[in-house]
Design a protein around this motif. Structure first.
Motif, PDB file in Angstrom:
ATOM      1  N   ARG A 135     -68.167 -94.025 -37.130  1.00 53.65           N
ATOM      2  CA  ARG A 135     -67.699 -93.142 -36.069  1.00 53.65           C
ATOM      3  C   ARG A 135     -66.182 -93.249 -35.912  1.00 53.65           C
ATOM      4  N   ARG A 136     -65.695 -94.471 -35.918  1.00 52.35           N
ATOM      5  CA  ARG A 136     -64.255 -94.667 -35.745  1.00 52.35           C
ATOM      6  C   ARG A 136     -63.464 -94.135 -36.921  1.00 52.35           C
ATOM      7  N   ASN A 137     -63.977 -94.334 -38.113  1.00 51.78           N
ATOM      8  CA  ASN A 137     -63.309 -93.798 -39.293  1.00 51.78           C
ATOM      9  C   ASN A 137     -63.155 -92.288 -39.195  1.00 51.78           C
ATOM     10  N   LYS A 138     -64.132 -91.670 -38.567  1.00 51.09           N
ATOM     11  CA  LYS A 138     -64.094 -90.219 -38.430  1.00 51.09           C
ATOM     12  C   LYS A 138     -63.361 -89.800 -37.167  1.00 51.09           C
ATOM     13  N   GLU A 169     -68.617 -87.064 -28.754  1.00 46.54           N
ATOM     14  CA  GLU A 169     -68.643 -86.135 -29.886  1.00 46.54           C
ATOM     15  C   GLU A 169     -69.774 -86.455 -30.861  1.00 46.54           C
ATOM     16  N   VAL A 170     -69.919 -87.730 -31.155  1.00 45.82           N
ATOM     17  CA  VAL A 170     -70.997 -88.128 -32.064  1.00 45.82           C
ATOM     18  C   VAL A 170     -72.352 -87.791 -31.458  1.00 45.82           C
ATOM     19  N   ALA A 171     -72.468 -88.072 -30.165  1.00 48.03           N
ATOM     20  CA  ALA A 171     -73.731 -87.789 -29.488  1.00 48.03           C
ATOM     21  C   ALA A 171     -74.105 -86.324 -29.648  1.00 48.03           C
ATOM     22  N   LYS A 172     -73.117 -85.464 -29.550  1.00 50.14           N
ATOM     23  CA  LYS A 172     -73.371 -84.035 -29.696  1.00 50.14           C
ATOM     24  C   LYS A 172     -73.914 -83.748 -31.100  1.00 50.14           C
ATOM     25  N   ARG A 173     -73.277 -84.311 -32.099  1.00 48.68           N
ATOM     26  CA  ARG A 173     -73.738 -84.108 -33.478  1.00 48.68           C
ATOM     27  C   ARG A 173     -75.175 -84.566 -33.666  1.00 48.68           C
ATOM     28  N   LYS A 206     -77.386 -84.778 -31.405  1.00 52.09           N
ATOM     29  CA  LYS A 206     -78.256 -84.236 -30.357  1.00 52.09           C
ATOM     30  C   LYS A 206     -78.832 -85.390 -29.540  1.00 52.09           C
ATOM     31  N   SER A 207     -77.948 -86.284 -29.192  1.00 48.64           N
ATOM     32  CA  SER A 207     -78.336 -87.410 -28.356  1.00 48.64           C
ATOM     33  C   SER A 207     -77.361 -87.474 -27.189  1.00 48.64           C
ATOM     34  N   SER A 208     -77.211 -88.627 -26.613  1.00 46.01           N
ATOM     35  CA  SER A 208     -76.323 -88.740 -25.464  1.00 46.01           C
ATOM     36  C   SER A 208     -75.311 -89.866 -25.664  1.00 46.01           C
ATOM     37  N   GLN A 209     -74.235 -89.798 -24.923  1.00 43.87           N
ATOM     38  CA  GLN A 209     -73.194 -90.826 -25.037  1.00 43.87           C
ATOM     39  C   GLN A 209     -73.766 -92.207 -24.757  1.00 43.87           C
ATOM     40  N   SER A 210     -74.616 -92.278 -23.758  1.00 43.76           N
ATOM     41  CA  SER A 210     -75.140 -93.589 -23.398  1.00 43.76           C
ATOM     42  C   SER A 210     -75.998 -94.183 -24.513  1.00 43.76           C
ATOM     43  N   ARG A 211     -76.719 -93.316 -25.185  1.00 42.74           N
ATOM     44  CA  ARG A 211     -77.539 -93.847 -26.272  1.00 42.74           C
ATOM     45  C   ARG A 211     -76.662 -94.293 -27.429  1.00 42.74           C
ATOM     46  N   VAL A 212     -75.620 -93.548 -27.691  1.00 47.28           N
ATOM     47  CA  VAL A 212     -74.682 -93.946 -28.740  1.00 47.28           C
ATOM     48  C   VAL A 212     -74.077 -95.302 -28.391  1.00 47.28           C
ATOM     49  N   ALA A 213     -73.700 -95.456 -27.135  1.00 47.69           N
ATOM     50  CA  ALA A 213     -73.145 -96.744 -26.704  1.00 47.69           C
ATOM     51  C   ALA A 213     -74.148 -97.858 -26.956  1.00 47.69           C
ATOM     52  N   LEU A 220     -74.239 -89.003 -40.105  1.00 43.10           N
ATOM     53  CA  LEU A 220     -72.780 -89.110 -40.219  1.00 43.10           C
ATOM     54  C   LEU A 220     -72.336 -89.011 -41.674  1.00 43.10           C
ATOM     55  N   GLY A 221     -73.277 -88.756 -42.540  1.00 45.06           N
ATOM     56  CA  GLY A 221     -72.914 -88.524 -43.931  1.00 45.06           C
ATOM     57  C   GLY A 221     -72.963 -89.735 -44.831  1.00 45.06           C
ATOM     58  N   VAL A 222     -73.520 -90.812 -44.317  1.00 37.03           N
ATOM     59  CA  VAL A 222     -73.632 -92.008 -45.146  1.00 37.03           C
ATOM     60  C   VAL A 222     -74.718 -91.788 -46.198  1.00 37.03           C
TER      61      VAL A 222
END
Lengths: 105, 105
Positions: free
Chosen positions: B49-52, B58-62, B64-71, B92-94
């Motif tokens: 995520r940081r590399n991008k 923003e990641v959460a949107k991609r 289709k989740s939420s910021q809190s879950r990403v955290a 994320l393309g890995v």
DNA sequence: ATAGAATATGTCAATTTTGACATAATGTCA
DNA sequence: TGACATTATGTCAAAATTGACATATTCTAT
């Protein structure tokens, strides 16, 4: 038979009905990668169990699970999570290294 | 500080409270492997995520989740599954190859 | 220091995954 | 063949995971 057709057949033959996962060929790359990943782990698991000459019942006991769930793991049933597959492989003594190997092929 | 102590601190600092996962040092090899595996993926995810240069929102949107879950993914929260981590990394393309790499280290 | 962005934490209803059970299907071997 | 073991499939209540939301905390500029 092309490679794609082979994969498709492999998936369709199991729980991943064509309608359920949509058309295999239409999957986004990450969807496809995820499904193939599970398939690989599922196959590795069966292989591990057979190498150890264990029945599904015996493995189930080790995993504190049930024969039917083991069967579903090996059938790559949609109700089986990556978590379960990975935990099970680890429980069968697969190292993290071998796991990585199983994942990449 | 030994390696084990470092790992322990890392786990305790997050949701894996000592009482919850029992004593880290008492875990069976497969329990330990599973937790470390998740930790690796969790770290890989944050790195990706940081590399991008993306925020959690923003990641959460991609995804289709939420910021809190990403955290929580990045915090290696116990409520986060391997499934979610792997799916997210793939999203994320890995590649599967890189995934295997992330898993083995 | 202070605003605003980013990240963390707690909670919860909805969804998904789980082991277990019943039972069917397939395999094995005498 | 037929008994018996093994594997497969369907179902379901219980448990775990999910996205979402509210709110707290930390970071980053100015």
């Amino acid at each position: 038979m092309t490679m794609q057709q082979a994969k498709r057949k492999k998936l369709e033959s199991k729980g991943w009905k064509t309608g359920t996962v949509k058309e295999f060929l239409n999957l986004t790359p990450e969807e496809a990668a995820y499904i193939e990943l599970k398939l690989s782990l599922s196959e590795s698991f069966r292989q591990q169990r057979r190498n150890k000459q264990l029945s599904q019942v015996e493995v189930a006991k080790r995993l504190k699970s049930s024969q039917s769930r083991v069967a579903k793991m090996e059938a790559n049933d949609p109700s089986v999570s990556l978590d379960l597959l990975v935990k099970s492989l680890l429980a069968l003594g697969v190292s993290r290294k071998d796991l990585a190997k199983a994942i990449y092929e």
